[in-house]
Scaffold this active site. Structure first.
Site, PDB file in Angstrom:
ATOM      1  N   ASP A 182     -14.305  -6.437  -7.566  1.00  0.00           N
ATOM      2  CA  ASP A 182     -14.119  -7.838  -7.192  1.00  0.00           C
ATOM      3  C   ASP A 182     -15.313  -8.285  -6.354  1.00  0.00           C
ATOM      4  O   ASP A 182     -16.332  -7.582  -6.269  1.00  0.00           O
ATOM      5  CB  ASP A 182     -12.797  -8.025  -6.445  1.00  0.00           C
ATOM      6  CG  ASP A 182     -12.778  -7.296  -5.101  1.00  0.00           C
ATOM      7  OD1 ASP A 182     -13.726  -6.531  -4.805  1.00  0.00           O
ATOM      8  OD2 ASP A 182     -11.810  -7.495  -4.342  1.00  0.00           O
ATOM      9  N   CYS A 199     -20.336   0.925   9.846  1.00  0.00           N
ATOM     10  CA  CYS A 199     -20.189   1.239   8.424  1.00  0.00           C
ATOM     11  C   CYS A 199     -20.422   2.726   8.148  1.00  0.00           C
ATOM     12  O   CYS A 199     -21.439   3.286   8.580  1.00  0.00           O
ATOM     13  CB  CYS A 199     -21.163   0.409   7.596  1.00  0.00           C
ATOM     14  SG  CYS A 199     -21.033   0.710   5.814  1.00  0.00           S
ATOM     15  N   GLU A 242      -1.722  -7.527  -6.353  1.00  0.00           N
ATOM     16  CA  GLU A 242      -3.087  -7.799  -6.788  1.00  0.00           C
ATOM     17  C   GLU A 242      -3.246  -9.258  -7.235  1.00  0.00           C
ATOM     18  O   GLU A 242      -4.275  -9.884  -6.964  1.00  0.00           O
ATOM     19  CB  GLU A 242      -3.475  -6.854  -7.926  1.00  0.00           C
ATOM     20  CG  GLU A 242      -3.717  -5.424  -7.489  1.00  0.00           C
ATOM     21  CD  GLU A 242      -4.842  -5.301  -6.480  1.00  0.00           C
ATOM     22  OE1 GLU A 242      -5.771  -6.138  -6.498  1.00  0.00           O
ATOM     23  OE2 GLU A 242      -4.785  -4.383  -5.653  1.00  0.00           O
ATOM     24  N   TYR A 286     -10.962  -7.109 -13.399  1.00  0.00           N
ATOM     25  CA  TYR A 286     -10.603  -6.608 -12.069  1.00  0.00           C
ATOM     26  C   TYR A 286      -9.121  -6.261 -11.974  1.00  0.00           C
ATOM     27  O   TYR A 286      -8.756  -5.159 -11.522  1.00  0.00           O
ATOM     28  CB  TYR A 286     -10.953  -7.617 -10.980  1.00  0.00           C
ATOM     29  CG  TYR A 286     -10.304  -7.242  -9.674  1.00  0.00           C
ATOM     30  CD1 TYR A 286     -10.811  -6.197  -8.912  1.00  0.00           C
ATOM     31  CD2 TYR A 286      -9.134  -7.876  -9.241  1.00  0.00           C
ATOM     32  CE1 TYR A 286     -10.184  -5.802  -7.742  1.00  0.00           C
ATOM     33  CE2 TYR A 286      -8.508  -7.480  -8.072  1.00  0.00           C
ATOM     34  CZ  TYR A 286      -9.030  -6.451  -7.329  1.00  0.00           C
ATOM     35  OH  TYR A 286      -8.405  -6.040  -6.173  1.00  0.00           O
ATOM     36  N   TYR A 288      -3.352 -22.013  -6.250  1.00  0.00           N
ATOM     37  CA  TYR A 288      -3.811 -21.443  -7.528  1.00  0.00           C
ATOM     38  C   TYR A 288      -2.603 -21.092  -8.416  1.00  0.00           C
ATOM     39  O   TYR A 288      -2.370 -19.939  -8.762  1.00  0.00           O
ATOM     40  CB  TYR A 288      -4.679 -20.201  -7.298  1.00  0.00           C
ATOM     41  CG  TYR A 288      -5.918 -20.477  -6.489  1.00  0.00           C
ATOM     42  CD1 TYR A 288      -7.047 -21.025  -7.083  1.00  0.00           C
ATOM     43  CD2 TYR A 288      -5.949 -20.199  -5.122  1.00  0.00           C
ATOM     44  CE1 TYR A 288      -8.191 -21.279  -6.344  1.00  0.00           C
ATOM     45  CE2 TYR A 288      -7.085 -20.461  -4.377  1.00  0.00           C
ATOM     46  CZ  TYR A 288      -8.209 -20.998  -4.987  1.00  0.00           C
ATOM     47  OH  TYR A 288      -9.323 -21.258  -4.246  1.00  0.00           O
ATOM     48  N   THR A 330      -6.931 -15.141  -1.810  1.00  0.00           N
ATOM     49  CA  THR A 330      -5.953 -15.447  -0.767  1.00  0.00           C
ATOM     50  C   THR A 330      -6.005 -14.374   0.306  1.00  0.00           C
ATOM     51  O   THR A 330      -6.103 -13.177  -0.012  1.00  0.00           O
ATOM     52  CB  THR A 330      -4.530 -15.530  -1.350  1.00  0.00           C
ATOM     53  OG1 THR A 330      -4.519 -16.441  -2.454  1.00  0.00           O
ATOM     54  CG2 THR A 330      -3.539 -16.026  -0.299  1.00  0.00           C
ATOM     55  N   ARG A 354       0.838  -1.194   0.000  1.00  0.00           N
ATOM     56  CA  ARG A 354       0.000   0.000   0.000  1.00  0.00           C
ATOM     57  C   ARG A 354       0.875   1.247   0.000  1.00  0.00           C
ATOM     58  O   ARG A 354       1.764   1.395   0.829  1.00  0.00           O
ATOM     59  CB  ARG A 354      -0.927  -0.021   1.216  1.00  0.00           C
ATOM     60  CG  ARG A 354      -2.088   0.922   1.143  1.00  0.00           C
ATOM     61  CD  ARG A 354      -3.208   0.462   2.070  1.00  0.00           C
ATOM     62  NE  ARG A 354      -4.180  -0.384   1.395  1.00  0.00           N
ATOM     63  CZ  ARG A 354      -5.126  -1.070   2.028  1.00  0.00           C
ATOM     64  NH1 ARG A 354      -5.193  -1.054   3.338  1.00  0.00           N
ATOM     65  NH2 ARG A 354      -5.988  -1.798   1.346  1.00  0.00           N
TER      66      ARG A 354
END
Length: 340
Positions: free
Chosen positions: A249, A312, A148, A231, A193, A154, A136
């Site tokens: 996503d 939220c 990404e 995405y 994956y 994951t 980040r």
């Protein structure tokens, strides 16, 4: 109850003109709650019950008021909004009509079709709630791309050590392109994956041969690289290059389906619809921060199960929350029966 009303008026008027349209409704509910709690003029020293009455009144009308003026509501173990709203609707008293509640909980009207304030609330929340991550704020598009790909299906905590090791071994797209696929898969071992690792390796080779070792800076060119679906291309374009492109996503799809009250199952069609809705918003905000904020909200707050609606920043005009459909939206995919 008069003391409750006076204190409620003082707290709400402090917020500016945009909240004054709600004052009359909040005051009436505050008076009712005060009577239920048995607060009288002889109990003026009981400030906490008075504060509780105002919080209860405000949460029925507009949860965003509670988050700004009564931050302690965040500590509640379960959302209070649906329960209190439904109680008020069942009573259907002359002071609080269901039509008034629905108007108060609907998205606020903005003059001239201007952007709704919800992106601003989202970005303000993200500025203080975002988790620290090694990728980040990274300036290298290659590192952002790598993160990404690793984060697909994951968990963040699983990715952290792999990201650091992989980036140390293959610091550039050129270094990755020159590596043997066996070594790449070995460094990927444990993430699962493995198709992601193979596509990453192939894309690195394409970046070197077609773009001189640097990721292309347009969405169309990114989409031509192996492994760059809608995405991944949108995330890299917006986060690495600041392009106003959506990155939808599963987390983002869930957040927006609930916020806008879209009764559809996750699908390519739904993603396309959401991307269309996001385009004008992305033109007015930081695409990088906005897309990351939506992802973070879906991961931390608007979770698939046990959503933390009381925390939220979008609760004030969330359609799923107003309709008590948070657990229902987005709709579950209908599995096709397999013929025997």
């Amino acid at each position: 109850s008069n003391q409750v009303a006076a204190l409620a008026r003082k707290r709400l008027m402090r917020g500016g003109r945009e909240r004054r349209c709600l004052i009359n409704i909040v005051l009436e509910i505050a008076k009712t709650v005060a009577r239920v709690l048995g607060l009288t003029k002889t109990q003026r020293h009981r400030r906490q019950p008075l504060h509780t009455a105002i919080v209860f009144a405000a949460v029925v009308i507009h949860p965003a008021l509670v988050f700004q003026h009564a931050g302690s509501i965040r500590d509640q173990p379960t959302p209070l909004i649906p329960t209190l709203r439904h109680q008020a609707e069942r009573r259907s008293s002359p002071m609080v009509r269901p039509t008034q509640l629905s108007l108060a909980l609907s998205p606020p009207a903005t003059p001239g079709g201007a952007m709704s304030p919800w992106p601003e609330r989202l970005l303000a929340w993200f500025a203080v709630a975002q988790r620290p991550m090694p990728w980040r704020g990274h300036a290298d598009p290659y590192a952002i791309w790598l993160s990404e790909v690793m984060l697909q299906q994951t968990q963040v905590d699983t990715v952290r050590p792999y990201f650091a090791r992989f980036l140390a071994r293959f610091p550039t797209a050129a270094a990755l392109a020159q590596a043997d696929i066996g070594e790449v898969l070995k460094m990927w071992e444990g993430l699962g994956y493995y198709t992601r690792a193979r596509s990453l390796h192939q894309a690195a080779k394409a970046v070197v041969t077609r773009h001189g070792g640097q990721l292309p800076r347009t969405l169309a060119e990114l989409r031509e690289l192996p492994g760059f679906g809608p995405y991944t291309a949108g995330a890299v374009a917006s986060i690495a290059f600041g392009l106003p492109t959506p990155a939808v996503d599963g987390n983002v799809m869930r957040v927006l389906a609930r916020y806008w009250g879209i009764a559809q199952a996750p699908s390519t069609l739904l993603r396309d619809e959401l991307e269309t809705q996001l385009l004008p918003i992305l033109a007015e905000v930081s695409p990088s921060q906005f897309n990351q904020a939506l992802m973070e909200l879906g991961a931390l707050i608007c979770r698939p199960r046990q959503a933390l609606c009381h925390q939220c920043p979008l609760a004030g005009d969330c359609q799923a929350l107003a309709q008590d459909r948070v657990a229902e939206l987005p709709l579950a995919k209908v599995r096709q029966a397999v013929p025997h």
